[in-house]
Structure formats: structure tokens, C-alpha cells
Design a protein around this motif. Sequence first.
Motif, PDB file in Angstrom:
ATOM      1  N   ALA A  74       1.253  -4.330   8.099  1.00 23.27           N
ATOM      2  CA  ALA A  74       0.984  -5.627   8.917  1.00 23.27           C
ATOM      3  C   ALA A  74       1.494  -5.595  10.557  1.00 23.27           C
ATOM      4  O   ALA A  74       0.925  -5.876  11.202  1.00 23.27           O
ATOM      5  CB  ALA A  74       1.628  -6.817   8.282  1.00 23.27           C
ATOM      6  N   ASP A  79      -4.598  -5.419   7.376  1.00 25.29           N
ATOM      7  CA  ASP A  79      -4.662  -5.942   6.225  1.00 25.29           C
ATOM      8  C   ASP A  79      -4.696  -5.367   5.072  1.00 25.29           C
ATOM      9  O   ASP A  79      -5.805  -4.857   4.485  1.00 25.29           O
ATOM     10  CB  ASP A  79      -5.638  -7.172   6.542  1.00 25.29           C
ATOM     11  CG  ASP A  79      -5.881  -8.206   5.478  1.00 25.29           C
ATOM     12  OD1 ASP A  79      -5.002  -8.373   4.495  1.00 25.29           O
ATOM     13  OD2 ASP A  79      -6.821  -9.167   5.397  1.00 25.29           O
ATOM     14  N   SER A  80      -3.839  -5.527   4.125  1.00 22.28           N
ATOM     15  CA  SER A  80      -3.647  -4.697   2.880  1.00 22.28           C
ATOM     16  C   SER A  80      -5.114  -5.231   2.017  1.00 22.28           C
ATOM     17  O   SER A  80      -5.523  -4.286   1.177  1.00 22.28           O
ATOM     18  CB  SER A  80      -2.424  -4.894   2.050  1.00 22.28           C
ATOM     19  OG  SER A  80      -1.344  -4.282   2.951  1.00 22.28           O
ATOM     20  N   ASN A  81      -5.428  -6.352   2.045  1.00 23.97           N
ATOM     21  CA  ASN A  81      -6.463  -7.141   1.425  1.00 23.97           C
ATOM     22  C   ASN A  81      -8.014  -6.358   1.704  1.00 23.97           C
ATOM     23  O   ASN A  81      -8.743  -6.394   0.778  1.00 23.97           O
ATOM     24  CB  ASN A  81      -6.535  -8.487   1.198  1.00 23.97           C
ATOM     25  CG  ASN A  81      -7.447  -9.161   0.400  1.00 23.97           C
ATOM     26  OD1 ASN A  81      -7.476  -8.828  -0.876  1.00 23.97           O
ATOM     27  ND2 ASN A  81      -8.224 -10.161   0.878  1.00 23.97           N
ATOM     28  N   GLN A  82      -7.710  -5.780   2.934  1.00 22.40           N
ATOM     29  CA  GLN A  82      -9.169  -5.196   3.292  1.00 22.40           C
ATOM     30  C   GLN A  82      -9.401  -3.797   3.118  1.00 22.40           C
ATOM     31  O   GLN A  82     -10.118  -3.088   3.362  1.00 22.40           O
ATOM     32  CB  GLN A  82      -9.107  -5.276   4.811  1.00 22.40           C
ATOM     33  CG  GLN A  82      -9.434  -6.791   5.274  1.00 22.40           C
ATOM     34  CD  GLN A  82     -10.548  -7.460   4.668  1.00 22.40           C
ATOM     35  OE1 GLN A  82     -11.609  -6.986   4.574  1.00 22.40           O
ATOM     36  NE2 GLN A  82     -10.315  -8.832   4.366  1.00 22.40           N
TER      37      GLN A  82
END
Length: 210
Positions: A74, A79-82
Motif C-alpha cells: 500500500a 492495491d492487493s485486491n487488484q
Amino acid sequence: VTKFKVPASFKSLMEDQVVGPSTEIIAESDFPEQSFKPKVQMPFKRVPGQNPRKVEVERRRRLYLTFDIAELLASKGIDSNQLMPRHYDPDSMPPIEETKDSVFPIYLPLQVFDNDEFDCRTPEEWMSLGLEPGSSDRKPVPGKALLPTDDELGHEDPKSQELIYKWIDVGVLDYDKETDLYLVHKTDEKGLVRDEEGRPIINGGRTPEG
């Protein structure tokens, strides 16, 4: 020879005694103690003027515990979700006039950027950390994995647009050399790696029944 005489104020002396917190790990864990120790390239015999090996290992262990991969990513604007690929939905494509970036989603698998030249341990060495002296059972090794928060949908459709991926504490159970993949299991709210019946998962989840 005289016997030991307890002071009359022994109780008050014990109450006034101040003992600092213990550094010993007393919480229940399904992970071996050595699996938390970092690899240190130092001789076992201390050279004059050099820190003892045990001190250096403990210092690095505490240092590494302060790192969080989600926070580190971060801080770089990631963005880890991406990081996980999703299904391409042509119906939800924004018009070219409304998008500043490319019309099509940009995604390259992490394997493209993977480089294990500087890894401190091989996969086999990581898995061997689950072996305790005097025991033939291999316990899980602690780690973090980018996994979907919804287990059911994650198994059914790991590329679903509805899934949210987060870095989650896991126990590494096994490693497949042919596919270069790890088998992991999420820890419960107590940080334990247990099956549906509450038993510790050992030996990669293999049981006498298979």
C-alpha cells in the motif's frame, strides 16, 4: 548447619517484587518454534566483538514481525485486491471518452516477475521447518497468502468480479514441485491450523485413510 529461616516480611517482599514480561512464547500454537526463526548467515562460534548468533536471530525475528506485506504494498500505491486476475466483462466497459487509461484491463501474472535467485531458503527448506526434533510428524509452516475472503465463491470461481482478495494468515501444509504451488490452510481466530473437527492438520493434511 542451620535451616533456612523465612523472613517475617516475606509476603510483603514477594508483593513488592517486580518481574518483567517473559519473552517465552506461551500461547498455544500449531506451528513449530523454529519456523518463526529467520535464517542467519553467521558462525556458531562467536568472534570477539561480534554479536552472539542467538542475539542476531532474535533481533531479526522481532524486526521481521514488524513488517506487513499489505502495508508495504500500500505504501507503494499497490492495491492487493487488484493483483488477482478477473473475468473480462465487455458490457461494463466504459466509453473511451470517459477513461484516461487503456480501455482493456491491464494484467500480467505475478509469475512473470517472480525471481527466486535471492530467496534465503528453497521450498524444501521452508517445508522442513515444520519438522521438530524427535518427531516424525510435519507441522504447518506460518505464512501469508493472498486469498479471497469468501471461501465458497473463491473455490467455485476464483476470477469472479465479486471477490475481495486480502493477505491472510495461513499454515503452509505442502509444496508441489511439479506445479511449483503451495498448499495452504487459513488459520482460525486463535491463529491455529485445524480441520473441521478441531484437530491439528499435520503431514500436509494426509491421514491414514488418505
